[in-house]
Design an enzyme around this catalytic site. Structure first.
Site, mmCIF file in Angstrom:
data_model
loop_
_atom_site.group_PDB
_atom_site.id
_atom_site.type_symbol
_atom_site.label_atom_id
_atom_site.label_comp_id
_atom_site.label_asym_id
_atom_site.label_seq_id
_atom_site.Cartn_x
_atom_site.Cartn_y
_atom_site.Cartn_z
ATOM 1 N N TYR A 49 31.968 78.482 58.305
ATOM 2 C CA TYR A 49 32.149 78.694 56.878
ATOM 3 C C TYR A 49 31.489 77.578 56.060
ATOM 4 O O TYR A 49 31.712 76.402 56.307
ATOM 5 C CB TYR A 49 33.645 78.756 56.530
ATOM 6 C CG TYR A 49 33.911 78.944 55.057
ATOM 7 C CD1 TYR A 49 33.755 80.192 54.476
ATOM 8 C CD2 TYR A 49 34.278 77.886 54.247
ATOM 9 C CE1 TYR A 49 33.983 80.382 53.121
ATOM 10 C CE2 TYR A 49 34.507 78.055 52.889
ATOM 11 C CZ TYR A 49 34.353 79.314 52.343
ATOM 12 O OH TYR A 49 34.560 79.495 51.000
ATOM 13 N N HIS A 79 29.281 75.448 41.087
ATOM 14 C CA HIS A 79 30.426 74.598 40.752
ATOM 15 C C HIS A 79 30.097 73.520 39.725
ATOM 16 O O HIS A 79 30.953 72.731 39.363
ATOM 17 C CB HIS A 79 30.971 73.935 42.019
ATOM 18 C CG HIS A 79 31.652 74.895 42.931
ATOM 19 N ND1 HIS A 79 30.954 75.640 43.838
ATOM 20 C CD2 HIS A 79 32.943 75.249 43.058
ATOM 21 C CE1 HIS A 79 31.800 76.414 44.496
ATOM 22 N NE2 HIS A 79 33.009 76.189 44.043
#
Length: 143
Positions: A49, A79
């Protein structure tokens, strides 16, 4: 001050308020290199991941090797937003030191150049603009 894998309150005070410069120990540099090379080798044939998969709902999809660098840029861009007043430089510097010492544990798989760059920023008093509210609820430090 020689940075090991732990920091004391006295050392933190010296870095923050007395501008004591940091130098990364050879032991920490070796740990970073070992961790980076382990992750690089380990991830070649595995799905991990955020290393070679998408994020969130896209986590089940492996990203092609030729797109992995773009994946990392995209997550930074996604982000890199926030709102509110900027955090005081002292708070940001303290957060940078905390993140650096997290990396120095040798468990993150980062390249040693990142630790050296953060150290250089800390030593030169360079802090990024960090708004007080992040865009990701549970992970506001990602901004």
């Amino acid at each position: 001050m020689l940075a090991e894998n732990k920091i004391t309150l006295a050392s933190l005070y010296k870095i923050l308020f007395e501008e004591e410069p940091l130098t990364l120990s050879d032991q920490c540099m070796q740990k970073l290199e070992e961790s980076f090379h382990f992750l690089k080798t380990f991830s070649n044939d595995k799905i991990i991941y955020g290393i070679n998969t998408g994020f969130g709902p896209m986590a089940q999809y492996r990203i092609e090797d030729e797109s992995l660098s773009q994946l990392q840029y995209n997550i930074i861009r996604s982000h890199a937003t926030g709102a509110g007043h900027p955090l005081p430089e002292l708070y940001v510097k303290a957060a940078m030191i905390a993140r650096l010492y997290t990396f120095l544990q040798g468990k993150s798989g980062i390249h040693k150049e990142l630790a050296l760059l953060i150290t250089e920023f800390i030593n030169r008093g360079i802090t990024p603009y960090v708004p007080e509210h992040g865009s990701v609820g549970a992970s506001g430090d990602l901004v």
